[in-house]
Enzyme design. Structure first.
Site, PDB file in Angstrom:
ATOM      1  N   GLU A 169       5.340  -5.574   3.278  1.00  0.00           N
ATOM      2  CA  GLU A 169       5.079  -4.686   4.745  1.00  0.00           C
ATOM      3  C   GLU A 169       6.232  -4.733   5.454  1.00  0.00           C
ATOM      4  OE1 GLU A 169       2.752  -2.805   6.160  1.00  0.00           O
ATOM      5  OE2 GLU A 169       0.778  -3.435   5.321  1.00  0.00           O
ATOM      6  N   ASP A 215      -0.565   4.329   0.681  1.00  0.00           N
ATOM      7  CA  ASP A 215      -1.319   5.451   1.740  1.00  0.00           C
ATOM      8  C   ASP A 215      -0.456   5.355   2.994  1.00  0.00           C
ATOM      9  OD1 ASP A 215      -2.389   2.863   1.902  1.00  0.00           O
ATOM     10  OD2 ASP A 215      -3.856   3.908   3.281  1.00  0.00           O
ATOM     11  N   HIS A 238       0.878  -1.193  -0.148  1.00  0.00           N
ATOM     12  CA  HIS A 238      -0.087   0.054   0.018  1.00  0.00           C
ATOM     13  C   HIS A 238       0.728   1.236   0.108  1.00  0.00           C
ATOM     14  CE1 HIS A 238       0.479   1.249   4.536  1.00  0.00           C
ATOM     15  NE2 HIS A 238       0.510  -0.156   4.461  1.00  0.00           N
ATOM     16  N   GLU A 250      -5.206   1.095   2.721  1.00  0.00           N
ATOM     17  CA  GLU A 250      -4.743   0.149   3.603  1.00  0.00           C
ATOM     18  C   GLU A 250      -4.965   0.526   5.211  1.00  0.00           C
ATOM     19  OE1 GLU A 250      -2.510  -2.631   6.083  1.00  0.00           O
ATOM     20  OE2 GLU A 250      -2.248  -0.728   5.684  1.00  0.00           O
ATOM     21  N   GLU A 251      -4.603   2.105   5.343  1.00  0.00           N
ATOM     22  CA  GLU A 251      -4.465   2.258   6.883  1.00  0.00           C
ATOM     23  C   GLU A 251      -5.994   2.720   7.310  1.00  0.00           C
ATOM     24  OE1 GLU A 251      -2.048   2.263   8.467  1.00  0.00           O
ATOM     25  OE2 GLU A 251      -0.260   2.356   7.094  1.00  0.00           O
TER      26      GLU A 251
END
Length: 393
Positions: A167, A82, A80, A141-142
């Site tokens: 990640e 973001d 991700h 995702e956050e």
């Protein structure tokens, strides 16, 4: 092993960090455009790029390289781009490198890992790939993680043999995690002047009594369920009331559940309804109306690192890192849950220390980002090519 000059993963990470792509902000479109430009500059011209906008404020970039044969080996790189808001950071989007570390919001979570995946994808796209390689990057995702789910639901969406999610794991393997559900319980009573509370029905009283009961009963119920392994629930939000001198007609309680893959958010909701029924047996419990809403429900990631493509990828990562990699579950939730739900074996591997994520001290080791890019590229070759490939001329 042949030596390939990968695109500069650290420079890519700097570009991404300098874009203030806080989830839900217009800048998430800017960071997607930046990745498209990076791929145009550094990947093979044959690469196809699609931006899924099924969720209007959460675009998802999906790029493909290599074979279009549905029977060919396939592999996905995921992440991700973001970030959470930069609270407490002096220069959150500088992207500077100091003392061997990339500084800024997202350096760890997870623009460093995304950059490593982008660099590996770009290099591999210029090689004679007999298999199919995908890159998927989300931008919510956050927050509520709707984008990647919508992208995987599209017609023709990829179903690769395995997925590596970059990640921050400090270059170790996270193989599984629990599911997560948020459930809100709303209480509706009747307002009245506080000088005459007997004329009202106090929703805050009901919420408080429910919370006390739920704190004891829900963990007991979860132990009796089908799941094997650690499960938790936490009462994280309580709200209600209108004014200091008004009997509150409305209140709510929100509970976070973390559960094993055998369970679901719906099962947690059923447990809440049982607690409410028990509360109603208490003569002190107000005569309120109560309703439940599942405000978030995200599936668990089961450990599938024994899938053949995962085994090949992890063996290649181990060879490049040069030491045995620890394989452990992940404490939090990640998009691997959706990969698992769509039948895609997934695991986590990336640069960065998770303890620095979302903190004012967020940064990432430049050396770790570079190592991750090389390792991910090697994993791509191992899954799609059985190891070595020749670069395109």
């Amino acid at each position: 092993m042949a030596s390939f000059l990968l695109p500069d993963a650290v420079a890519i990470a700097q570009t991404l960090v300098r874009i203030p792509s806080v989830s839900g902000s217009p800048a998430v479109f800017d960071v997607v455009e930046a990745v498209k430009h990076i791929l145009e500059e550094s990947a093979d011209p044959s690469v196809t790029v699609h931006v899924c906008t099924a969720v209007p404020d959460a675009p998802v970039l999906l790029a493909h390289a290599g074979s279009t044969d549905p029977e060919a080996p396939s592999f996905m790189l995921s992440g991700h781009i973001d970030v959470v808001p930069p609270a407490g950071m002096e220069a959150p989007f500088s992207g500077d490198v100091k003392a061997g570390r990339l500084l800024g919001r997202g350096a760890t979570d997870m623009k460093g890992g995304a950059a490593a995946a982008i660099a590996a994808f770009a290099q591999a796209s210029k090689e004679n790939l007999p298999g199919s390689l995908w890159l998927i990057l989300s931008t919510d995702e956050e927050t509520n993680v709707r984008g990647v789910k919508a992208a995987l639901e599209e017609a023709g969406a990829p179903r690769p043999d395995a997925c590596l999610i970059a990640e921050p794991t400090e270059l170790e393997i996270h193989s599984a995690h629990r599911g997560d559900a948020w459930i809100r319980v709303d209480f509706e009573g009747r307002s009245a002047h506080s000088s005459r509370p007997h004329l009202g029905v106090n929703a805050v009283d009901a919420a408080c009594l429910f919370a006390v009961k739920a704190r004891k009963r829900l963990p007991e119920m979860m132990k009796e369920g089908p799941a094997k392994g650690p499960q938790t629930c936490s009462i994280d939000l309580i709200s209600g009331g209108a004014a200091e001198n008004v009997v509150p007609a409305h209140a709510s309680v929100t509970i976070d559940f973390r559960f094993q893959g055998e369970e679901t958010g719906r099962l947690q909701e059923e447990r809440i309804l049982r607690v409410l029924e028990e509360c109603r047996q208490d003569p002190d419990f107000p005569d309120v109306k109560a309703s439940t809403t599942i405000t978030g429900d995200w599936p668990a990631l089961a450990d599938q690192t024994d899938a053949p493509a995962c085994r090949r990828a992890i063996a290649a990562l181990t060879e490049e890192v040069g030491r045995p990699l620890k394989t452990t579950p992940m404490s939090g939730w990640g998009e691997g849950g959706y990969m698992c739900a769509f039948g895609i074996p997934a695991f986590y591997f990336g640069p960065g220390e998770g303890r620095l994520a979302h903190t004012p001290q967020e940064s990432a080791s430049v050396e770790m980002i570079e190592t991750a890019a090389r390792a991910i590229h090697r994993a791509v070759r191992a899954v799609l090519c059985g190891g070595e490939v020749a670069p395109r001329s």
